[in-house]
Design an enzyme around this catalytic site. Structure first.
Site, mmCIF file in Angstrom:
data_model
loop_
_atom_site.group_PDB
_atom_site.id
_atom_site.type_symbol
_atom_site.label_atom_id
_atom_site.label_comp_id
_atom_site.label_asym_id
_atom_site.label_seq_id
_atom_site.Cartn_x
_atom_site.Cartn_y
_atom_site.Cartn_z
ATOM 1 N N GLU B 144 0.808 -1.221 0.000
ATOM 2 C CA GLU B 144 0.000 0.000 0.000
ATOM 3 C C GLU B 144 0.833 1.258 0.000
ATOM 4 O O GLU B 144 0.521 2.217 -0.689
ATOM 5 C CB GLU B 144 -0.929 0.034 1.217
ATOM 6 C CG GLU B 144 -2.216 -0.725 1.058
ATOM 7 C CD GLU B 144 -2.006 -2.218 1.163
ATOM 8 O OE1 GLU B 144 -0.885 -2.624 1.494
ATOM 9 O OE2 GLU B 144 -2.957 -2.971 0.905
ATOM 10 N N HIS B 213 -9.929 -5.227 10.406
ATOM 11 C CA HIS B 213 -10.687 -4.842 9.227
ATOM 12 C C HIS B 213 -11.888 -3.983 9.594
ATOM 13 O O HIS B 213 -12.820 -3.869 8.817
ATOM 14 C CB HIS B 213 -11.179 -6.100 8.478
ATOM 15 C CG HIS B 213 -10.071 -6.852 7.818
ATOM 16 N ND1 HIS B 213 -9.156 -7.586 8.529
ATOM 17 C CD2 HIS B 213 -9.724 -6.977 6.515
ATOM 18 C CE1 HIS B 213 -8.294 -8.140 7.693
ATOM 19 N NE2 HIS B 213 -8.620 -7.787 6.461
#
Lengths: 474, 408
Positions: B144, B213
Site C-alpha cells: 500500500e 478490518h
C-alpha cells in the site's frame, strides 16, 4: 529436520506427505550436500507422484504415496521439468541450497582507470569536447558550491547544508546522459542534476536562505530544492519515498506514450526501505521506463555498508525483481555517462525499468549536523578525497585530450567563487516570503478554517509588533 | 409539529423516564439561557424557541429549509421530481461516477489491489478494466505504501489517479506517503507540483470482520494538513462526491462504509457534482441538532422515527465533509436548536466527534443550551463476536436516550 519451500500450485492441494521436496535448481555452487540415501529415495518417489499427476492419471493419496516409497526401486528417471505458475522449472534430486552470495561479486563497469586513462578495449559512448568540458566545469562548480555553502552554514548564515563531495561524477554525468524532459525524483544528494539543467547559483542560494525568490516559498529546509521547470521534483526529507513515486510517474509516461523516462536516486541506506523493494517489484511487473540509480557511497550517516546489507551490494537485487542491472564505477564520469545513456535507451525503447548501482564514497560528512570522523578513520576519508576523486580522474582525461588546462581551472574556480559569494550576499538581503505564504498552497484555495487562522495570526502580530521579525513582510 | 408537541406537554403523556421536569430545567439552565428566556413561560425545549424565534430565527429557518434541499437543487438540472432517474446500489453509484469521470478525462486512472479484472473487492471497478484497459485500471502487488507513492508520483506528472485501498485499514501502511508527501508536496514545492489524487476505500465496522478490518481511519487522517476528507452515505451523495473528489485538485480521501454498498436509491439521470465541503440536511427539525456521517446516519434516522413518535423533532445533518467541517450549515442548525448530539462510529478518543465537539464549542458556545453530547464507539479494538461487535457501535436506543437526556 530440513525445511522445504512449498510452491503454490495445484499440486499442493493434493494429499501429499508433509515433507514435500522442492528444491530450487541453480547453477552448480559449492554448497554442502544434504542428500542422504533415504531422501534420494523420497525424492524419486515424489517425482513419480508428480509424473502421475502430470499424466492426468489417478491421483495418489497420502497413504498410497507412502506405500509407493516402500515398494520403490532406487533408479527411476527424474521428471525433467514441470509447468508451474510463473514458468517451467527443472527438477533436481539433490537438496542444494543456493548460496547466500556468488563466489564472484558482480563486476564494476569503468572506462577510465585511477589515473584518468581510458582502459584498453573499453566500450563507451563517445562524447564531444563541448560535452566533456561542460561536464567537467559543472563538476567543478558543484564542488566549489558545496564548499562555499558549507562554510556559510558554519558561519551561521544558513541553518543547514548537505554536500555532494565525492559524488560529483554521479550527479553531473548522469544528468548529462538524460534529456531535460526526463522526470527526476531525487533523494537529497543530487543538486548537480539541477545544476546541469540550468538552475542558477542564485536559485540555489535563494532556496538555502528561504527568501521570497525561492521556488518553494521558503517552506522547506535548505537543500530541499525543487523545480517544475527543470522536471526535478521537490526533495522530500523522507528516505526512499521518492522511489515508488518515480515508478508512478513512469507509469504516467507509459500511459501517455511520452518519449521520456523517470530517474530516481537513492543511497545504499535508502535501498533498505520498504518502498524501494515494492517499487522495484511494481516497476518490473508494470514494465515502466524508470531508472533506479543507487549511489552506493558506503555510509548511511554512521551505518557502514556491512551493517546495512549482506547481499552483493544493491545490483544483485535487480535480478531478484527481474530488472536488468549494472554496477558502475561511481567516480568515473565517462562510465556513468555511458551506463545512463544506455539505460535510458533501454528503458524507453523496451519499456523496462533499469537498476544502476554506482560505487562511490561519501567523502564529506552526512550533513552539517554530522562529524563523520567520529565513526570512520580520517585517513580513509583522505584517501577517497585524493586518488579516487572523480574530478581528478576526469580532469586528467580531458587534459590529455588538450581540452583543459591549469589556467582554465583556476579561472573557472575563481569565477564561480565570486558568483557564489555575490549570490549569497544577494540572497541574504532579499526579504523572506510573506505571512500569507504560511497558509497558501495547503489547498488549491485556502479553506475557511485556514483563513480564520490567518486572521488570528495577523491580529496577534499586530498586537505584538515589537516581537515580530522585521525582515518578514506582512 | 408544534401541535403535536404542545399536545404532549399538556397531557403529560410522556413516559416517566422522559418526563420533562420543568423546575429542574429552569434551575439547571445556563445563565445565558435564562437571560434569553426570561420573558417566556416555562420551557418546552423547542416550543418556545419556535415561538420566540419565529421573528428572528423563523426567517432564517425558512432559509434553512431552502438550504436543506439546496444540495439537491444545486444540481445543474431540475430537481429529481421532474425526471424519474434510475435506481441503483451504492457501489454501482460509485462506479457510475468513476466511469463518467474516466470517460470525461483521459488522465483519470484507478490504482489498487484486484481492481482490474477482478473488478474490485466490492465491485466498484467492475467492468472498467475491460472498457479502459489494464493500464488505466491498474492491478498492483500488495504494497500500500508504495502504490500510494506511485499514485502521488503519477499525479505530479499529470495523471489523476484514484487509489483504492481494499479496506481503509490497509491504508495505515500508506500513512507515510499520505501524510508526508500527499498532503505536503503541493505546499513544500511552493505550489509547483499538485497532487490531485483520490484515495478511497471501505472502512468502518462491518459484520464480524475482526479488529484489523474494522478501522475508522478518518480519525487517524484528520490531522494531516493539505488533504480533504469526505464520507459518503447514500448512492446519491456517493456518486456526487466521487465526481467532485476526482475533479478537485486537492488530495481527497473518500470514506465509504463496508455495510452501505448495497443501499438502493433512485438517482437523477442527468449529471451532477456535489460540493465537497457541504453538509447534507437529512431531516430538518427544531429541538436538537444531530450530527452524524456514514453508516451512523441510518442509526440516527431509525432513532429519529422513535423520537418523532415520542414527540421530539430532531434535526439530522449528515456532515459529509469531515475535513474541513461545514460549520456554516452546522452553525445555522445550532443557532436554531441550541442542542447538539454527535453520533459517530469513531472511537471516543481523538475521533471526528472529538474534533467536531471542539470546533462547535469554540465557534458556537454562546448558542448552546446544554453540553454537547457525543456518542462514539468505545476505545477498544472491535471484537469479532457478533453480539460484542454490535455493542461497540452506537445503536438507535442509545441515540434516543441521549436525545431525551439532552432535551430534558
Amino acid at each position: 529436520m530440513l525445511r522445504f519451500i512449498n510452491h503454490t500450485s495445484s499440486i499442493t492441494n493434493l494429499q501429499f506427505p508433509r515433507h514435500l521436496l522442492h528444491t530450487i535448481s541453480s547453477p552448480p555452487l559449492p554448497v554442502s550436500n544434504y542428500a542422504t540415501s533415504s531422501s534420494i529415495n523420497l525424492s524419486n518417489a515424489f517425482s513419480r507422484c508428480f509424473e502421475s499427476v502430470y499424466g492426468g492419471r489417478r491421483l495418489h493419496t497420502a497413504t498410497s504415496a507412502r506405500n509407493d516409497v516402500d515398494q520403490l526401486s532406487t533408479e527411476t528417471p527424474l521428471q525433467q521439468e514441470l509447468d508451474f505458475p510463473g514458468g517451467r522449472v527443472k527438477f533436481t534430486a539433490k537438496p542444494v541450497f543456493t548460496s547466500s552470495s556468488s563466489e564472484e561479486r558482480t563486476p564494476c563497469y569503468r572506462v577510465l582507470n585511477d589515473n584518468g586513462q581510458p582502459i584498453v578495449d573499453g566500450d563507451s559512448v563517445k562524447i564531444s569536447k563541448e560535452l566533456a568540458v561542460k561536464m567537467y566545469t559543472n563538476m567543478v562548480t558543484l564542488q566549489v558550491m558545496d564548499t562555499i555553502f558549507y562554510e556559510a552554514q558554519r558561519q551561521g548564515r544558513i541553518s543547514f547544508y548537505l554536500t555532494t563531495i565525492g559524488e560529483e561524477a554521479i550527479n553531473i554525468a548522469s544528468a548529462a546522459a538524460l534529456n531535460d524532459n526526463d522526470f527526476v525524483f531525487p533523494q537529497y544528494r543530487e543538486p548537480g542534476v539541477l545544476l546541469w539543467r540550468g538552475f542558477a547559483l542564485q536559485d540555489f542560494a535563494d532556496q538555502l536562505f528561504g527568501n521570497k525568490n525561492d521556488n518553494g516559498k521558503g517552506r522547506q529546509m535548505p537543500i530541499h530544492y525543487g523545480s517544475r521547470k527543470h522536471n526535478y521534483v521537490t526533495v522530500s526529507s523522507t528516505v526512499g519515498t521518492q522511489i515508488p513515486q518515480a515508478v508512478g510517474a513512469a507509469y504516467s509516461l507509459k500511459m501517455e506514450k511520452h518519449d521520456a523516462c523517470t530517474v530516481t536516486y537513492f543511497g545504499d541506506g535508502g535501498s533498505s526501505t520498504g518502498d524501494f523493494h515494492a517499487a522495484m517489484n511494481f516497476a518490473a511487473v508494470m514494465e515502466v521506463p524508470v531508472i533506479f540509480f543507487c549511489r552506493n557511497n558506503g555510509w548511511a550517516i554512521s551505518t557502514p555498508i556491512n551493517d546495512q546489507l549482506r547481499s552483493d551490494g544493491i545490483v544483485v537485487r535487480g535480478k531478484a525483481y527481474g530488472i536488468p542491472s549494472i554496477r558502475v564505477d561511481g567516480n568515473d564520469a565517462l562510465a556513468i555517462y555511458s551506463a545512463v545513456h544506455k539505460a535510458r535507451k533501454m528503458a524507453i525503447e523496451e519499456q523496462t525499468p533499469v537498476l544502476i548501482e554506482a560505487l562511490t564514497y561519501r567523502a564529506g560528512h552526512h550533513s552539517t549536523s554530522d562529524d563523520s570522523t567520529k565513526y570512520r578513520p580520517v585517513d580513509e576519508i583522505e584517501r577517497w578525497r585524493g586518488d579516487q576523486n572523480p574530478l581528478n580522474r576526469f580532469r586528467k582525461w580531458i587534459e590529455t585530450k588538450g581540452w583543459w588546462s591549469d589556467e582554465a581551472e583556476s579561472e573557472h574556480r575563481s569565477r564561480i567563487r565570486k558568483q557564489l559569494s555575490q549570490a549569497i550576499q544577494a540572497a541574504e538581503r532579499v526579504e523572506k516570503p510573506p505571512i500569507s505564504d504560511i497558509f497558501s498552497d495547503v489547498y488549491d484555495v485556502p479553506s475557511k478554517n485556514l483563513t480564520e487562522q490567518e486572521t488570528f495570526l495577523r491580529r496577534t502580530i499586530h498586537k505584538h509588533a515589537q516581537d515580530y521579525p522585521s525582515n518578514v513582510p506582512m | 409539529m408544534a401541535s403535536i408537541f404542545q399536545g404532549v406537554g399538556a397531557t403529560t403523556a410522556l413516559s416517566s423516564s422522559t418526563s420533562i421536569d420543568t423546575k429542574k430545567f429552569q434551575l439547571s439552565s445556563r445563565r445565558f439561557f435564562s437571560v434569553r428566556r426570561a420573558s417566556f413561560v416555562v420551557v418546552r425545549s423547542g416550543g418556545d424557541k419556535r415561538d420566540s424565534g419565529s421573528n428572528r430565527i423563523g426567517g432564517r429557518a425558512d432559509q434553512l429549509v431552502t438550504n436543506a434541499v439546496a444540495t439537491k437543487a444545486d444540481t445543474p438540472a431540475a430537481s429529481t421530481a421532474s425526471k424519474p432517474g434510475h435506481e441503483l446500489l451504492l457501489f454501482e453509484a460509485l462506479r457510475e461516477g468513476l466511469e463518467e469521470e474516466m470517460e470525461r478525462d483521459a488522465h483519470v486512472c484507478v490504482i489498487g489491489e484486484d481492481v482490474g479484472h477482478y473488478g474490485g473487492s466490492y465491485k466498484v471497478t467492475k467492468g472498467l478494466a475491460d472498457k479502459y484497459g489494464d493500464l488505466r485500471v491498474l492491478d498492483t502487488p500488495i504494497a500500500e505504501n508504495s502504490f500510494t507513492g506511485m499514485g502521488i508520483g503519477a499525479a505530479m506528472c499529470g495523471l489523476r489517479p484514484i487509489i483504492e485501498g481494499m479496506n481503509m485499514g490497509f491504508l495505515l501502511l500508506a500513512f507515510n506517503q499520505i501524510s508526508n508527501n500527499c498532503g505536503m508536496l503541493h505546499y513544500t514545492s511552493g505550489g509547483q507540483f499538485k497532487i490531485p489524487v483520490v484515495i478511497r476505500g471501505p472502512g468502518g465496522v462491518g459484520r464480524q470482520l475482526g479488529a484489523e478490518h474494522s478501522q475508522r481511519l478518518e480519525s487517524y487522517f484528520q490531522s494531516i494538513p493539505g488533504i480533504q476528507m469526505v464520507a459518503c452515505s447514500t448512492p446519491y451523495n456517493a456518486k456526487g462526491l466521487m465526481k467532485a473528489a476526482i475533479r478537485s485538485d486537492n488530495p481527497v480521501i473518500l470514506f465509504e462504509h463496508v455495510l452501505l454498498y448495497n443501499l438502493k436509491e433512485r438517482i437523477p439521470d442527468e449529471e451532477y457534482v456535489l460540493n465537497l465541503e457541504e453538509a447534507e440536511m437529512v431531516r430538518p427539525g427544531e429541538h436538537v441538532t444531530i450530527l452524524t456521517y456514514s453508516r451512523m446516519r441510518y442509526h440516527v434516522m431509525q432513532a429519529a422515527k422513535t423520537l418523532v413518535n415520542k414527540g421530539y423533532d430532531p434535526e439530522v445533518i449528515d456532515i459529509r465533509s469531515l475535513k474541513p467541517f461545514d460549520l456554516y450549515t452546522i452553525g445555522n442548525s445550532i443557532k436554531k436548536t441550541h442542542r447538539v448530539l454527535i453520533v459517530e462510529e469513531c472511537m471516543r478518543t481523538g475521533g471526528i466527534g472529538a474534533s467536531l465537539t471542539a470546533a462547535i464549542t469554540e465557534n458556537f458556545h454562546d448558542y448552546l443550551d446544554a453540553p454537547i453530547v457525543c456518542l462514539s464507539s468505545q476505545d477498544v479494538p472491535t471484537p469479532y463476536a457478533g453480539t460484542l461487535e454490535e455493542w461497540t457501535v452506537v445503536q438507535p436506543p442509545q441515540i434516543v436516550a441521549a436525545v431525551e437526556q439532552l432535551c430534558r
